[in-house]
Design an enzyme around this catalytic site. Structure first.
Site, short mmCIF file in Angstrom:
data_model
loop_
_atom_site.label_atom_id
_atom_site.label_comp_id
_atom_site.label_asym_id
_atom_site.label_seq_id
_atom_site.Cartn_x
_atom_site.Cartn_y
_atom_site.Cartn_z
N CYS A 250 -6.17 -2.99 1.94
CA CYS A 250 -5.69 -2.88 3.62
C CYS A 250 -6.78 -3.23 4.14
O CYS A 250 -7.63 -4.52 4.66
CB CYS A 250 -4.81 -1.63 3.81
SG CYS A 250 -4.13 -1.99 5.71
N LYS B 43 -9.55 2.40 -2.47
CA LYS B 43 -9.93 1.57 -1.48
C LYS B 43 -11.28 2.53 -0.63
O LYS B 43 -11.54 3.67 -0.67
CB LYS B 43 -8.59 2.44 -0.85
CG LYS B 43 -8.87 1.42 1.00
CD LYS B 43 -7.50 1.93 1.67
CE LYS B 43 -7.68 1.40 2.91
NZ LYS B 43 -6.78 1.50 3.65
N GLU C 59 1.04 -1.14 -0.12
CA GLU C 59 -0.27 -0.08 0.15
C GLU C 59 1.44 1.46 0.11
O GLU C 59 2.16 1.18 0.82
CB GLU C 59 -1.00 -0.30 1.11
CG GLU C 59 -2.08 1.34 1.22
CD GLU C 59 -2.51 1.46 2.75
OE1 GLU C 59 -4.19 1.62 2.88
OE2 GLU C 59 -2.82 0.27 3.86
#
Length: 279
Positions: free
Chosen positions: A154, A117, A44
């Protein structure tokens, strides 16, 4: 018919500046390709520190368009090496509109698209809402030279609906680039993603950075891995403290074996049984 993908993950330690971080990842890509890797995923926000440990507008400077200079630079490298790349970057769609994004580049260097995300944390050491808007592109799956690839990023991994959507959209391999800290969620690291791989019958590649950076006390614990649709780590995990290029062979015929074994891949689809409210 048997099909194997040689896939790579890069868990890295922050070098202290953007350009050396980029060059380090270029070398990792070259090393992976020399080992026969056909697809590679970086961690990330791979070219920077994990700046979300603080709330500082100076780090907005890490954002750029996607595609943009960094994606274009690695797309040229992907074409040179003949390798699919997943590039987790900081995206500026327009001034003030910023996302935590992963670009997907095919083995010929073509830009296939991006995932933004969706789930954004905002807790001590992970002040992400200061930097990112929630993603708005859904859960795309990309047709690449190695097969159908999805991306989750994540904190997303704590939410099963995205994993499921990626499976329903046809993903064979889902990458989850992360920055996750020792003592916070590492007890979940080896639970959630194997569970997602089993529940949705695909491979997952989970990659986490390593080390303590100078912006806070988050201790990133590496332990990157590939897990198969039976929940088995493919030849173990990466180191918990040191940078590592992880290269593994993924037997994609296992997807057919598992999907033929269990009907829930078919039965989980909403239209399987028609209208359940009908008499």
């Amino acid at each position: 018919m048997s099909r194997t993908i040689r896939a790579a993950l890069v868990q890295a330690r922050w070098t202290g500046d953007r350009e050396t971080m980029i060059k380090a990842h270029e070398e990792h890509a070259r090393s992976a390709a020399a080992l026969g890797a056909q697809v590679i995923c970086f961690q990330e926000l791979f070219y920077g520190p994990y700046f979300c440990q603080v709330q500082d507008a100076a780090f907005y400077s890490y954002a750029e368009s996607v595609p943009g200079p960094i994606v274009d630079r690695f797309a040229a490298l992907a074409a040179e090496l003949g390798i699919v790349m997943i590039l987790p970057v900081y995206e500026q769609e327009q001034p003030g509109i910023l996302y935590n994004t992963a670009a997907v580049v095919d083995a010929d260097g073509s830009f296939l698209g991006k995932y933004r995300k969706t789930h954004i944390p905002h807790v001590t050491g992970f002040w992400e809402k200061f930097y990112f808007r929630p993603g708005n592109l859904g859960y795309p799956v990309f047709d690449t030279a190695v097969g159908r690839i999805g991306v989750y990023i994540c904190y997303d991994r704590h939410f099963p609906e995205g994993w499921r959507a990626l499976g329903l959209n046809g993903a064979e391999l889902v990458f989850n680039p992360s920055a996750t800290s020792r003592g916070l969620s590492n007890y979940l690291w080896k639970l959630e993603q194997p569970a997602a791989a089993v529940a949705n019958e695909y491979y997952v590649g989970a990659v986490n950075r390593v080390g303590v950076e100078d912006l806070g006390d988050d201790d990133f614990y590496g332990t990157s891995y590939f897990v198969d649709p039976e929940g088995t780590f493919v030849d173990g995990t990466a180191d918990a403290h040191e940078p590592e290029l992880l290269v593994r062979d993924l037997d994609m015929s296992l997807l057919t074996t598992v999907r033929d074994r269990w009907a829930f891949y078919r039965d989980r689809r909403p239209d399987t049984y028609g209208d359940l409210t009908a008499p």
